[in-house]
Design an enzyme around this catalytic site. Structure first.
Site, PDB file in Angstrom:
ATOM      1  N   SER A 224       0.841  -1.196   0.000  1.00 33.03           N
ATOM      2  CA  SER A 224       0.000   0.000   0.000  1.00 33.03           C
ATOM      3  C   SER A 224       0.871   1.239   0.000  1.00 33.03           C
ATOM      4  O   SER A 224       2.036   1.206   0.401  1.00 33.03           O
ATOM      5  CB  SER A 224      -0.889   0.027   1.240  1.00 33.03           C
ATOM      6  OG  SER A 224      -0.121   0.304   2.404  1.00 33.03           O
ATOM      7  N   ASP A 225       0.297   2.357  -0.449  1.00 31.30           N
ATOM      8  CA  ASP A 225       0.915   3.638  -0.144  1.00 31.30           C
ATOM      9  C   ASP A 225       0.740   3.871   1.356  1.00 31.30           C
ATOM     10  O   ASP A 225      -0.057   3.202   2.020  1.00 31.30           O
ATOM     11  CB  ASP A 225       0.276   4.748  -0.974  1.00 31.30           C
ATOM     12  CG  ASP A 225       1.192   5.961  -1.128  1.00 31.30           C
ATOM     13  OD1 ASP A 225       2.147   6.106  -0.341  1.00 31.30           O
ATOM     14  OD2 ASP A 225       0.948   6.773  -2.045  1.00 31.30           O
ATOM     15  N   TRP A 226       1.477   4.839   1.884  1.00 28.54           N
ATOM     16  CA  TRP A 226       1.540   5.019   3.341  1.00 28.54           C
ATOM     17  C   TRP A 226       0.181   5.471   3.884  1.00 28.54           C
ATOM     18  O   TRP A 226      -0.343   6.512   3.501  1.00 28.54           O
ATOM     19  CB  TRP A 226       2.650   6.006   3.675  1.00 28.54           C
ATOM     20  CG  TRP A 226       3.971   5.350   3.930  1.00 28.54           C
ATOM     21  CD1 TRP A 226       4.829   5.638   4.958  1.00 28.54           C
ATOM     22  CD2 TRP A 226       4.602   4.290   3.191  1.00 28.54           C
ATOM     23  NE1 TRP A 226       5.940   4.819   4.894  1.00 28.54           N
ATOM     24  CE2 TRP A 226       5.825   3.985   3.825  1.00 28.54           C
ATOM     25  CE3 TRP A 226       4.254   3.556   2.066  1.00 28.54           C
ATOM     26  CZ2 TRP A 226       6.696   2.993   3.374  1.00 28.54           C
ATOM     27  CZ3 TRP A 226       5.117   2.566   1.597  1.00 28.54           C
ATOM     28  CH2 TRP A 226       6.312   2.296   2.252  1.00 28.54           C
ATOM     29  N   GLY A 228      -2.480   4.011   3.120  1.00 30.21           N
ATOM     30  CA  GLY A 228      -3.433   3.840   2.032  1.00 30.21           C
ATOM     31  C   GLY A 228      -4.110   2.486   2.027  1.00 30.21           C
ATOM     32  O   GLY A 228      -4.518   2.002   0.967  1.00 30.21           O
TER      33      GLY A 228
END
Length: 839
Positions: A224-226, A228
Site C-alpha cells: 500500500s501507499d503510506w 493507504g
C-alpha cells in the site's frame, strides 16, 4: 542469511507470524521472524534519490533531476545508468527497496506530484521507467512501480473516486505500468491512495489480481501507499500483500480473526506471505545487515553523472538569432528569484537533503571569464525563507539548538530529553524517535541568535503541524496556537503560515526562540488528510522590500548589460506532494520582471525552472528561452553547461505546455467534487487532445531545439508476416532512418516514431508516439538508426465490449520526426482484425 525455502517456511510459520509479515513494523521496515531466519527489510523513498529512513535530520543523498527532467532526456541508456546509481545509493542507505519510479500521468499541469512522473505519454513514461527499474534491480535492489493507478491529483487523494472509462484506463493510465513491466518485472508495485470506479485500489481485485497478476503474469509484492489501506479482509482478498507503514491499522488481531472466521481463506493468507518471502529472497544477495547504518557515497563519478543528466534534461525552447550559446569572455548580469536558490527537487516524498547543491548563479559564475553581476528582480518564495541558516548558536555555529521536552513550556523544572544542533528551520518529525519521549505529545524549544545585515522591518512566519510561537528578545511576534487555518505544507497537514513583524537594527544581535508543540496540541481540523506522527514545523523570516524597487533596479542594470540571463520559476514550495497548484502562473511579480527586462534588453536569455508547465505571457518577446526543470544536485552546473555551449541541448518536452490553463483538456474536471473526479477527456490526454481539436499549444510535446541542425532521410520499414493470433513477440516492425548532423557542432538527435491509425470503429487520436531513439553525432556525421515497435502495440485500442485490445485491419501511417519541421512518412498494413490480452 541463506535463501529461504519459501514453501517450507510457510508451513512452519504460525498464524500470528504470518499476520505480522503482512504489515510494516514502522515507517520503513517490514517484520522479521528470527527463529526462521526471516529478516526485516528496509525501504526508502524514492522517485529522484534515496533519502534513507529519516525525513528529519537525515543522512544526505544524491538528488537526481526530477522525473519530468529525466523524461525530457528521452534517453533510455542514461536512465539505465541512473537506475544503477540509485541502486548503489540504496545499498549505502542500508535499503533493500526503492519506492520508485513514479509513473502516473499528468492529465493536468496543476498536479502537485506531476514533476514525479516522466511524461504525459505512456510509451515515453513506460520505457523510461522500465530502464531505470532495470538499472536499480541489476544492483540487487528492488524497484517499486507506483502509484498503481490513477493517482493523478493530490486534492482529496485518499478519498477521491477516479471515474475513468475502461478504454482510457487501459490506453492511458495502465499503459506505462504495462510497458515498464515488459522491460523490467519490478519486484514491487505500490497501490494508489484513490478509488478507481468506486473501489479503493488497495482493495480492488480487478486491478491488483485480474489485471496485474493474472493478465500480465506478474508475481511480485504489492504494498500500500503510506496509510493507504482501508480494510482488512477486502484488501487481503484483493491481493494487497503488505500494509505500510507500521504499526498496523488493519491487520494484526483483526486479520488473525478474519482468517480464523474464514473471511480470509488460509490459502489466500499464504499467497500474501509467499510474496513477502519471495521479496526477501529477491534482495538476499545484498547482504545488508538489519538496522544497517546509513552512509553517503558522493563519489566523483556520481557527480559527473548527475551533471550530465541535468544538462541533458534542459530543453531549448527558443533561440532566435542564435542568441545562445553565450560568450564566456563577456560580462553577464544574472537576474531573478531562482538565481541564488537551488531549486533542485520538488516537495514531499521526492524531497531529500542533498549532498550539495549548485545554484544557477554559482554555475554561471564558475564558467564565466567576465564580470558576473546579480540583481534579485523579485522574490518568489511562497512562505518566508528559512530563518535557520541565518541564525548562530551561542558558540558561533550556523544554526540553532533544538531542545526536546515531555512537558509544556509553562511547567517548571522541565527535564531536557535531548539537545540537537540544526541548521534547517523546517523539520518533519514523523521519523524522529527518542526512547525517553512518553507519547506523541511533546515540546521543543529552538533557540538561536540573529544579527541582521540591514535596518528595516522584518517579517517572520510560522507553519506547523502542531502549535508554535516565535519570540524575538522575549517578545511574542508570531502566535500559531489558536484559531488555526488549514494550509498546504507537510503533505497538506499543516497550518497556513501565520506572520508577524518587528523592526530590527543592522548589526544588533537578537535572541530568537521558537516554541513548538507536536501535532496532538493542534486544534486544526485534519479530516481528509494524513497527519504523520508528531507533525512538523517551519519558521522563516525576510526583510520587507518593495517589489517595484527590486524590479526597477534589475531593469536598469539589464539596460546596460552586455549579456543578461533571467532565472525564474517554481520551487518545492509551489510543486509538492499534498496539494495541487491553483493556477499555472509563475509566482507574483515574475512575469512583470521578465517582461520589463525584455523591454530594455530583447537579447536577455530566460531560464524557467519548474517540474510542470507554467504560463509565459512574455514568450513572444523573448528570443532565447530554456526550460530547466528541477535539476538535482548539479542543477546550476547543468544549466550553465548549456548556456555556454559546453553541452549542446538535446532535451525534448515530455509534456505539452498550453498557452493557458483553460486550454488543457482536464480543465473542467480536475479536482474532487462530492468525492469523485471525472476523467472526462477520456483518452485525449496531453498532445492527443491538442492535435485532435487542432489547438496550438505554447510548446508541443516533443519540442526541443539544438545548437546544430539535423536531417532525417531514407525511412524504410521491415515487417514480419502476420499470424492468425498475436504471439508474444507482437510481430516486430523495424523502422530504419538515416540521421545526419548538418551543423557545425556535435549534438544528439531524438528520433520519434509516430503511428496514425486509419478510420476505425471508434474515434482515435490523430497519431500516437510508439517509439524513439537518441543518437549522438559529430558535425557532418551520418548514422543509421533503428526503432523497433510491435505491431500489436502500435495499432491497438481497447475494446470495452470485448474487454480486449483490438488491432483493426487497415493501413497505418508511420511518421518520423525530430528536431525541426521535417517529417518522414511510410505505412504498413494490418490484414486482419485481431484481439488480444496480456502484457
Amino acid at each position: 542469511m541463506p535463501r529461504l525455502d519459501v514453501e517450507k517456511t510457510i508451513e512452519e510459520l504460525s498464524l500470528g507470524e504470518k499476520v505480522a509479515l503482512t504489515a510494516g513494523i514502522d515507517f520503513w521496515h517490514t517484520a522479521s521472524v528470527p527463529r526462521l531466519n526471516i529478516p526485516t527489510l528496509r525501504m526508502s523513498d524514492g522517485p529522484n534519490g534515496v533519502r534513507g529512513t529519516r525525513f528529519f535530520n537525515g543522512v544526505p543523498a544524491a538528488c537526481f533531476p526530477c522525473a519530468t527532467a529525466l523524461g525530457a532526456t528521452w534517453d533510455t541508456e542514461l536512465l539505465h545508468e541512473i537506475g544503477q546509481l540509485m541502486g548503489e545509493e540504496s545499498i549505502a542507505k542500508g535499503s533493500h527497496i526503492i519506492l520508485g519510479p513514479t509513473i502516473n500521468t499528468q492529465r493536468s499541469p496543476l498536479g502537485g506530484r506531476g514533476f514525479e512522473s516522466f511524461a504525459e505519454d505512456g510509451v515515453l513514461s513506460g520505457l523510461l521507467a522500465g530502464y531505470i527499474s532495470k538499472g536499480i534491480q541489476e544492483k540487487g535492489v528492488a524497484a517499486t512501480l507506483k502509484h498503481f493507478v490513477c493517482n493523478d491529483q493530490e486534492h482529496q487523494r485518499m478519498a477521491v473516486d477516479s471515474i475513468v472509462t475502461q478504454r482510457a484506463l487501459r490506453e492511458i493510465y495502465l499503459l506505462p505500468f504495462q510497458l515498464a513491466m515488459r522491460i523490467c518485472r519490478t519486484a514491487c508495485v505500490m497501490t494508489a491512495y484513490n478509488k478507481v470506479n468506486g473501489t479503493h485500489v488497495s482493495q480492488n481485485k480487478e486491478i491488483i489480481t485480474d489485471i496485474l497478476r493474472k493478465e500480465w503474469g506478474w508475481d511480485g509484492l504489492v504494498m500500500s501507499d503510506w496509510f493507504g489501506t482501508y480494510s482488512t479482509s477486502d484488501a487481503i482478498n484483493a491481493g494487497l500483500d503488505l500494509e505500510m507503514p507500521g504499526k498496523t491499522r488493519w491487520r494484526g488481531t483483526a486479520l488473525a480473526h478474519a482468517v480464523s472466521s474464514n473471511e480470509v481463506a488460509e490459502f489466500v493468507m499464504d499467497e500474501r506471505v509467499r510474496n513477502v518471502l519471495n521479496l526477501v529472497n529477491f534482495v538476499d544477495g545484498l547482504n545488508i545487515p538489519e538496522n544497517a547504518p546509513e552512509k553517503a557515497l558522493n563519489r566523483p563519478q556520481d557527480q559527473a553523472l548527475l551533471r550530465r543528466a541535468a544538462a541533458e534534461s534542459v530543453v531549448l525552447m527558443k533561440n532566435e538569432e542564435d542568441i545562445l550559446p553565450l560568450k564566456k569572455e563577456k560580462s553577464i548580469l544574472v537576474i531573478g528569484p531562482n538565481s541564488k536558490v537551488a531549486a533542485y527537487c520538488g516537495g514531499g516524498s521526492a524531497s531529500l537533503d542533498a549532498y550539495y547543491t549548485v545554484t544557477p548563479f554559482e554555475g554561471v559564475s564558475a564558467q564565466s571569464k567576465g564580470e558576473v553581476k546579480f540583481s534579485q528582480g523579485v522574490y518568489s518564495h511562497k512562505d518566508l525563507p528559512l530563518l535557520g541558516p541565518l541564525l548562530k548558536t551561542a558558540d558561533g555555529k550556523t544554526g540553532f539548538s533544538f531542545k526536546v521536552y515531555n512537558e509544556h513550556p509553562s511547567e517548571s523544572n522541565r527535564e531536557l530529553i535531548e539537545q540537537l544542533h540544526l541548521v534547517s528551520s523546517s523539520g518533519f518529525l514523523m521519523d524522529y524517535v527518542n526512547p525517553k519521549i512518553k507519547s506523541l505529545t511533546y515540546y521543543v524549544d529552538m533557540e538561536g541568535l540573529f544579527t541582521p545585515e540591514e535596518d528595516g522591518v522584518y517579517d517572520f512566519g510560522v507553519t506547523v503541524v502542531g502549535t508554535g510561537q516565535l519570540f524575538i528578545d522575549g517578545e511574542l511576534v508570531v502566535d500559531n496556537t489558536k484559531n488555526q487555518r488549514q494550509g498546504s505544507a507537510f503533505f497538506g497537514s499543516a497550518t497556513v503560515e501565520e506572520k508577524g513583524s518587528k523592526e530590527l537594527k543592522a548589526g544588533q544581535t537578537y535572541k530568537v526562540l521558537f516554541q513548538f508543540g507536536t501535532a496532538p496540541t493542534s486544534d486544526l481540523d485534519t479530516r481528509g488528510v494524513v497527519v504523520f506522527g508528531p507533525g512538523g514545523f517551519r519558521f522563516g523570516a525576510s526583510r520587507r522590500v518593495g517589489q517595484e524597487e527590486l524590479i526597477s533596479n534589475a531593469v536598469k542594470l539589464a539596460s546596460e548589460a552586455e549579456q543578461v540571463v533571467v532565472f525564474a520559476g517554481l520551487t518545492s514550495e509551489w510543486e509538492t506532494e499534498g496539494y495541487d497548484r491553483d493556477h499555472m502562473d509563475l509566482p507574483p511579480g515574475s512575469d512583470e520582471m521578465i517582461s520589463r527586462v525584455l523591454d530594455v534588453n530583447p537579447n536577455a536569455v530566460v531560464v524557467i525552472q519548474s517540474g510542470t508547465p507554467v504560463t509565459m505571457p512574455w514568450a513572444n518577446k523573448t528570443k532565447a528561452l530554456l526550460h530547466a526543470w528541477f535539476g538535482g544536485n548539479e542543477c546550476g552546473n547543468g544549466i550553465a553547461d548549456v548556456l555556454y555551449g559546453d553541452v549542446n541541448p538535446s532535451g525534448k518536452l515530455p509534456i505539452t505546455f498550453p498557452v493557458r490553463l483553460q486550454d488543457n483538456p482536464s480543465y473542467v474536471n480536475f479536482r474532487s467534487e462530492r468525492g469523485r473526479v471525472l476523467y472526462g477527456e477520456d483518452v485525449y490526454v496531453g498532445y492527443r487532445y491538442y492535435e485532435k481539436v487542432d489547438l496550438a499549444p505554447l510548446f508541443p510535446f516533443g519540442h526541443g531545439l539544438s545548437y546544430t541542425t539535423f536531417t532525417r532521410s531514407d525511412l524504410t520499414l521491415t515487417t514480419t508476416p502476420e499470424k492468425p493470433q498475436y504471439e508474444e513477440s507482437g510481430e516486430p516492425i523495424t523502422a530504419t532512418v538515416t540521421v545526419t548532423n548538418t551543423g557545425k557542432v556535435a549534438g544528439a538527435e531524438i528520433v520519434q516514431l509516430w503511428v496514425a491509425p486509419p478510420a476505425t470503429e471508434v474515434n482515435r487520436p490523430v497519431r500516437e508516439l510508439k517509439g524513439f531513439t537518441k543518437v549522438f553525432l559529430q558535425p557532418g556525421e551520418q548514422k543509421k538508426v533503428e526503432i523497433v515497435v510491435e505491431k500489436k502495440l502500435a495499432t491497438s485500442w481497447f475494446d470495452e465490449m470485448r474487454e480486449k485490445w483490438a488491432s483493426e485491419k487497415g493501413e497505418y501511417e508511420v511518421l518520423v520526426t525530430g528536431t525541426g519541421e521535417g517529417v518522414l512518412k511510410s505505412s504498413f498494413k494490418v490484414e486482419k482484425t485481431r484481439y488480444w490480452l496480456g502484457l
